[in-house]
Design a protein around this motif. Structure first.
Motif, PDB file in Angstrom:
ATOM      1  N   ASP A 158     -11.250  23.193 -27.030  1.00 18.00           N
ATOM      2  CA  ASP A 158     -12.512  22.632 -27.529  1.00 18.00           C
ATOM      3  C   ASP A 158     -12.273  21.764 -28.761  1.00 18.00           C
TER       4      ASP A 158
ATOM      5  N   ARG B   7     -16.929  27.761 -21.720  1.00 15.65           N
ATOM      6  CA  ARG B   7     -15.483  27.565 -21.587  1.00 15.65           C
ATOM      7  C   ARG B   7     -14.821  28.753 -20.889  1.00 15.65           C
TER       8      ARG B   7
ATOM      9  N   LEU C 261     -19.772  20.531 -20.042  1.00  9.61           N
ATOM     10  CA  LEU C 261     -19.005  20.689 -21.268  1.00  9.61           C
ATOM     11  C   LEU C 261     -18.718  19.341 -21.918  1.00  9.61           C
TER      12      LEU C 261
END
Length: 689
Positions: A382, A99, A192
């Protein structure tokens, strides 16, 4: 004359022709020619204008060569195969690193877009300047100007053309870099998304230990930095005190160094606070990833915006301070440049170095604030993505956690704050204390529970006193007063346990307080009188008292009033203040024995001794008369209609004893005794009209 549109077309054609001609000449050869024609550099301010243009053109040509090489390298990178996708993050730290790379790419793309916009604006301005230069060169050529001005104009036109070509190369290079960055970002974003779809990220022992070790090392470094700053501050402070007779410029330098030490300490404390915030953020992340605690997700979503806003305000303050320092550094640099050999120049250089050191501290703090804000933003992003891919049981837990969090926020909703003064080592400090909705709800509940317990306790106490031999009235009186004291204690205790300071009731204005004081004056007067009645005990329950024309038995003593029952059975409420201020006759104050008087008139021919004996014997036969004091009969007076005798007898004014009934019984018994003895009552008195 040429029209405006035709002139613009001609200028554009000439500019294109000039650019094409310049492009046909290799940049390296042109740069070599310019380098050979340059005169040696001189420190004189009156440099030749032609040499200035040639130096600028040489620098532009060299930058164009560098840009061409960079553009060729970027094109080779662009034509390669797709970049290798990074492995799926195996732990929470790897996920954060992924991230972080995405965040950096986003920052790079945003900066590239802003740079492209600026370059396009500069390209338009440079193109317009090139058109003007080409037009001016054409005029000079047509007018057959002198060789020197014409050569200078051509050189200036070539410089502007090279700058335009340089901006074109830079635009293509930045655009290509943006394309590469977007491609890399797409790969990372895909990775991701796959990590989020895979499920919850595992938290290994290595991750938790690495996070703890990282935070511990940072904390140790910050503490060491703050210790060094404190020691440095002491040294500078001693130097400043010792330099009392030094020049003003030297003292100013020392003061700024002292300010640097203070700022370093303040920024160190702020960094420690940021480190504690970072530690709390990692703890929330570990709770969510490792313990599957839905409350951690709700806590992060609630506290994240507050922390980010606090960090944003802090960064704005540091940015403003940085701008001020840059302005002061620029002012000092300009003053040094204007007078490099002045006497005060060394002091100004030293002062500039102090400001540069302070600027470094501020920029380091800004970097730390930005790093923490980026970490919080990554975690919140997230969490949001994972809850979007979470299964429905986890979503249900999240909804329940949000509901609990909402109820907690409502329970802790701050209604108002009050300033409470506390004593800290002899210093009075005002501390704001919040009064929340939960405290206002908790206080009545605690009060109700306390009153209930006080009621049960006082009832048990009354029963205990009665078992110990206390009379019913005294036990009831003690119960009431003890209950009142316990209720007052419960009020104060409930406010203290609920966290509501007594200062919260200070909102009652002075006028309202005075009005309430006057209105409750009589009430408090009676309450205080009731306390005095309890302490001094001028009368007790069951005592027979006389207040004015009222005579009766005290049957109750309350907080405000006392209750007196007269002979008719009617109960009168008398304020306690009246009982304390007026004359009160307590018939049974020392003893419950009360003397009663009963008078009658017999015929004058009656034998007085026989009358006295008959009355005394009849009275002695009554069972409710006091045994200690025998009844006594007196010949009271010689009335106009006969002889008047008076019977004095004593009775104990206890509960259930009716003195009027006893008097009636004695009259009946005396009449019976007179009838047996042949004694006749005297006729009514005949008063002369």
């Amino acid at each position: 004359m040429i029209a405006r549109g035709s002139l613009a077309t001609v200028l554009l054609v000439v500019a294109m022709h000039t650019a094409t001609a310049s492009a046909q000449t290799p940049l390296a050869e042109r740069a070599a020619v310019l380098r050979a024609s340059l005169a040696p550099p001189s420190e004189s301010l009156a440099e030749d204008r032609g040499d200035f243009y040639r130096r600028q053109l040489l620098a532009s040509l060299e930058r164009r060569q560098d840009l061409q090489r960079a553009l060729a390298d970027a094109r080779r990178l662009a034509v390669r195969t797709e970049p290798a996708a990074p492995p799926l993050p195996a732990g929470v730290l790897a996920l954060d690193d992924l991230r972080s790379e995405l965040q950096q790419l986003d920052t790079t793309l945003a900066g590239g877009e802003r740079r492209l916009a600026i370059l396009k604006t500069e390209r338009e301005a440079t193109a317009a300047q090139l058109a003007q230069q080409v037009a001016a060169l054409r005029v000079l050529t047509e007018t057959q100007a002198a060789a020197a001005p014409l050569a200078l104009a051509r050189l200036e036109t070539e410089l502007v053309e090279s700058a335009t070509a340089e901006l074109d190369l830079l635009l293509r290079l930045v655009d290509l870099q943006q394309e590469l960055a977007r491609r890399d970002r797409a790969v990372l974003a895909q990775r991701l998304m796959q990590a989020n779809q895979r499920g919850r990220v595992a938290v290994s022992v290595h991750d938790a230990a690495a996070i703890e070790q990282r935070l511990r090392v940072q904390a140790a470094q910050l503490r060491r930095r703050m210790a060094d700053a404190a020691a440095n501050r002491e040294r500078v402070r001693d130097e400043l005190q010792a330099a009392a007779m030094a020049p003003a410029s030297h003292r100013e330098w020392l003061k700024e160094r002292l300010a640097n030490a203070d700022i370093d300490l303040e920024l160190g404390r702020e960094a420690l606070s940021n480190l504690a915030t970072e530690q709390a953020a990692w703890q929330i992340a570990l709770r969510y990833y490792r313990d599957e605690d839905a409350a951690a997700l709700v806590e992060a979503r609630d506290q994240g915006p507050v922390l980010v806003e606090r960090l944003r305000r802090r960064r704005e303050f540091l940015a403003a301070l940085s701008e001020q320092l840059l302005a002061r550094i620029g002012t000092l640099s300009a003053a040094i440049a204007q007078a490099p050999t002045a006497v005060t120049t060394p002091d100004k250089r030293a002062l500039r170095a102090v400001f540069e050191q302070r600027l470094h501290l501020v920029q380091t703090a800004m970097s730390d604030e930005r790093r923490l804000a980026d970490l919080i933003a990554r975690m919140r992003a997230d969490f949001d993505e994972r809850i979007g891919h979470a299964p429905w049981p986890e979503r249900v837990r999240t909804v329940l956690a949000r509901l609990r969090s909402g109820l907690a926020r409502a329970w802790n909703f701050e209604l108002f704050t009050v300033a409470q003064t506390i004593d800290v080592e002899g210093r009075q400090t005002a501390v704001p204390k919040a009064v929340t909705l939960g405290k206002l709800v908790k206080a009545p509940l605690l009060l109700v529970c306390g009153v209930f317990l006080a009621l049960r306790f006082t009832a048990w106490g009354e029963r205990w006193l009665r078992r110990r031999g206390s009379d019913e009235g005294s036990a009831r009186l003690m119960r009431r007063w003890l209950f009142a004291l316990l209720v007052a204690a419960c009020v104060l205790a409930s406010l203290a346990l609920a966290g509501i300071p007594l200062a919260a009731f200070a909102f009652i204005g002075g006028a309202v307080a005075i009005g309430i004081g006057f209105g409750m004056q009589a009430l408090f007067k009676n309450l205080i009188s009731g306390v005095l009645v309890l302490v001094e005990r001028p009368f007790r329950l069951g005592d027979v008292i006389e207040v004015g024309d009222l005579r009766g038995t005290v049957v109750d003593i309350d907080l405000r009033t006392s209750v007196v029952r007269d002979g008719d059975g009617a109960e009168t409420l008398i304020p306690n203040s009246a009982l304390m201020e007026e004359n009160v006759k307590n018939v049974t104050f020392r003893s419950r024995l009360s003397r009663q008087v009963l008078g009658l008139v017999v015929e004058a021919a009656s034998d007085p001794r026989i009358v006295i004996d008959a009355m005394r014997v009849a009275a002695s036969r009554h069972g409710q008369l006091a045994e200690k004091n025998e009844p006594v009969v007196f010949l009271d007076e010689f009335a106009d209609n006969g002889l008047r005798f008076v019977l004095h007898y004593w009775i104990e004014l206890n509960a259930g004893v009716d003195r009027r009934r006893i008097a009636s019984d004695l009259r009946l018994m005396i009449l019976g005794a007179f009838e047996e003895a042949g004694i006749r009552m005297a006729p009514p008195s005949r008063l002369a009209v």
